[in-house]
Design a protein around this motif. Structure first.
Motif, short mmCIF file in Angstrom:
data_model
loop_
_atom_site.label_atom_id
_atom_site.label_comp_id
_atom_site.label_asym_id
_atom_site.label_seq_id
_atom_site.Cartn_x
_atom_site.Cartn_y
_atom_site.Cartn_z
N ASP A 1 0.77 -1.19 -0.09
CA ASP A 1 0.11 -0.07 0.04
C ASP A 1 0.91 1.40 -0.08
O ASP A 1 1.55 1.49 0.97
N VAL A 2 0.89 2.03 -1.17
CA VAL A 2 1.72 3.16 -1.19
C VAL A 2 1.55 3.99 -0.15
O VAL A 2 2.70 4.65 0.46
N GLU A 3 0.66 4.37 0.43
CA GLU A 3 0.33 5.13 1.71
C GLU A 3 1.30 4.98 3.17
O GLU A 3 1.07 5.65 3.75
N MET B 1 8.73 8.13 3.59
CA MET B 1 9.92 8.68 3.09
C MET B 1 11.05 8.92 4.03
O MET B 1 10.90 9.30 5.14
N HIS B 2 12.35 8.99 3.44
CA HIS B 2 13.41 9.36 4.13
C HIS B 2 13.33 10.79 4.06
O HIS B 2 12.65 11.58 3.50
N SER B 3 14.39 11.70 5.04
CA SER B 3 14.38 12.87 5.19
C SER B 3 15.54 13.48 4.57
O SER B 3 16.74 13.00 4.64
N GLU B 4 15.54 14.82 3.94
CA GLU B 4 16.65 15.33 3.47
C GLU B 4 16.45 16.76 3.55
O GLU B 4 15.41 17.41 4.03
N PHE B 5 17.80 17.56 3.87
CA PHE B 5 17.89 18.98 4.09
C PHE B 5 17.71 19.91 2.98
O PHE B 5 18.27 19.54 2.16
N TYR B 6 16.95 20.94 3.23
CA TYR B 6 16.71 21.82 2.10
C TYR B 6 16.96 23.31 2.67
O TYR B 6 16.85 23.37 4.03
N THR C 1 13.07 17.69 5.05
CA THR C 1 11.59 17.51 4.52
C THR C 1 11.61 15.83 4.49
O THR C 1 12.46 15.14 3.95
N GLU C 2 10.27 15.39 4.81
CA GLU C 2 10.16 13.87 4.29
C GLU C 2 8.83 13.78 3.51
O GLU C 2 8.18 12.83 3.35
N ILE C 3 8.64 14.83 2.61
CA ILE C 3 7.22 15.00 1.84
C ILE C 3 7.24 13.77 1.05
O ILE C 3 8.20 13.61 0.27
N PHE C 4 6.15 13.37 0.85
CA PHE C 4 5.98 12.01 -0.08
C PHE C 4 4.81 12.29 -1.06
O PHE C 4 3.64 12.69 -0.60
N ILE C 5 5.13 12.84 -2.25
CA ILE C 5 4.16 13.08 -3.47
C ILE C 5 3.71 11.81 -4.29
O ILE C 5 4.71 11.32 -4.95
N GLU D 1 8.31 1.32 -9.57
CA GLU D 1 7.62 1.13 -8.49
C GLU D 1 8.39 2.13 -7.37
O GLU D 1 8.32 1.85 -6.43
N SER D 2 9.02 3.23 -7.87
CA SER D 2 9.76 4.25 -7.04
C SER D 2 9.05 5.19 -6.73
O SER D 2 7.92 5.76 -7.38
N THR D 3 9.20 5.99 -5.74
CA THR D 3 8.62 6.98 -5.11
C THR D 3 8.62 8.43 -6.44
O THR D 3 7.80 9.00 -6.19
N LEU D 4 9.69 8.40 -7.00
CA LEU D 4 9.84 9.17 -8.13
C LEU D 4 9.04 9.17 -9.14
O LEU D 4 8.25 10.02 -9.70
#
Length: 341
Positions: free
Chosen positions: A218-220, A224-229, A277-281, A301-304
């Motif tokens: 289930d995608v939801e 997500m991993h976190s990255e610094f912005y 950010t751990e945003i998952f779009i 099947e990637s988040t991208l």
């Protein structure tokens, strides 16, 4: 929504192993996000999809040569280390192989001893905290000893480190390149500005989590991993003015996209600042800032792949990918590009 909904069949020979000699000679697939219409051209002709008043947003992060090979001081056993995240001073969170030989207290020697490291702790997902010791400047030693941390699907050795950097890379800190930007040359960027398109920059340090597979059905349920912005004040102003004046904001890469969408409020105003950010779009997401996206072709099947499907719709994206496979486009980090607008 199932992870398997984002599967497509990719012949192994379409995974690009080497960068092209001329960055801008990659192929470019244009996908109309409204109609699903597809056009094929070359990246150097990207200007035909841009308009005066638009704003391109680039990620100016710089990849560090984060892969190091050393040996255990006591036994001489070979150890491979991947620098993931600088925690404080000279303590880094690292991925270590083989992990079972890397226990707290172990000392690792690199490059005849000009750099040494001591494993001081084991943290999330088995990563190690390593305290490094050296004389001089860490970045210079890393440049001397380190290798570029190419993705696992690239098996060829990179001849020129700079080909895994964008021409505008500036702020060091990434473990992977923001690959959509690899297609731009300085000359092409100058032409973009000459036609009245502004170029804004943000920074997102790309982590290796970008290659982490989605392991849940289930995608939801995926975390997500976190990255610094970082978004600077003048750049936020430029992007907000573009929106206010009716121009389009076109993100160069999924990393720029994730930065913009993380730093925007619900009214679609971009705010300066920095953070993790751990945003998952994924499909169903309502974009606040971006109108278009320049991107490479992503893993099944990637988040991208889920992110680009959120922008154009899953059916249109999967059809475009089928078309790209049929037309023998080159895939992934050193591959061809796509503009969704």
């Amino acid at each position: 929504m199932k992870t398997s909904d984002f599967y497509y069949d990719l012949p192994q020979e379409l995974i690009a192993q080497d960068p092209l000699e001329d960055r801008s000679s990659s192929r470019l697939l244009h996908l109309d996000k409204e109609t699903g219409a597809i056009e094929h051209t070359d990246f150097k002709h990207i200007l035909q999809y841009l308009q005066p008043g638009d704003c391109l947003v680039i990620n100016d992060t710089k990849v560090i040569p984060a892969r190091l090979y050393g040996h255990k001081k006591e036994t001489g056993a070979v150890i491979e280390i991947l620098l993931l995240k600088r925690r404080e001073n000279d303590i880094w969170e690292c991925l270590v192989k083989p992990g079972k030989k890397a226990r707290p207290g172990a000392e690792i020697v690199f490059g005849d001893g000009i750099l040494t490291g001591e494993i001081i702790d084991i943290v999330d997902e088995g990563n190690r905290l390593i305290q490094f010791h050296y004389e001089g400047i860490f970045e210079e030693i890393l440049d001397q000893l380190g290798e570029m941390p190419l993705p696992p699907y690239i098996t060829h050795k990179l001849q020129d480190k700079n080909r895994y950097q964008t021409v505008y890379a500036k702020n060091e800190g990434s473990a992977a390149a923001p690959t959509a930007g690899l297609h731009f040359t300085r000359e092409l960027l100058a032409k973009v500005e000459e036609m009245g398109v502004s170029i804004a920059h943000v920074t997102l340090h790309v982590g290796l989590g970008t290659f982490r597979p989605v392991k849940v059905d289930d995608v939801e349920q995926h975390h997500m991993h976190s990255e610094f912005y970082v978004v600077e004040e003048d750049q936020a102003r430029l992007i907000n003015e573009t929106k206010k004046n009716g121009g389009r904001v076109i993100s160069v890469g999924t990393t720029s996209c994730r930065t913009l969408e993380s730093a925007a409020d619900e009214e679609g105003i971009l705010h300066a600042g920095s953070g993790w950010t751990e945003i998952f779009i994924y499909p169903g997401y309502q974009f606040k800032i971006i109108d278009g996206l320049i991107t490479n072709f992503h893993l099944p099947e990637s988040t991208l792949l889920m992110l680009v499907s959120a922008l154009a719709g899953k059916e249109k994206i999967m059809h475009a990918y089928e078309e790209a496979v049929k037309e023998s486009y080159r895939f992934f980090s050193f591959g061809d590009a796509m503009i969704i607008i």
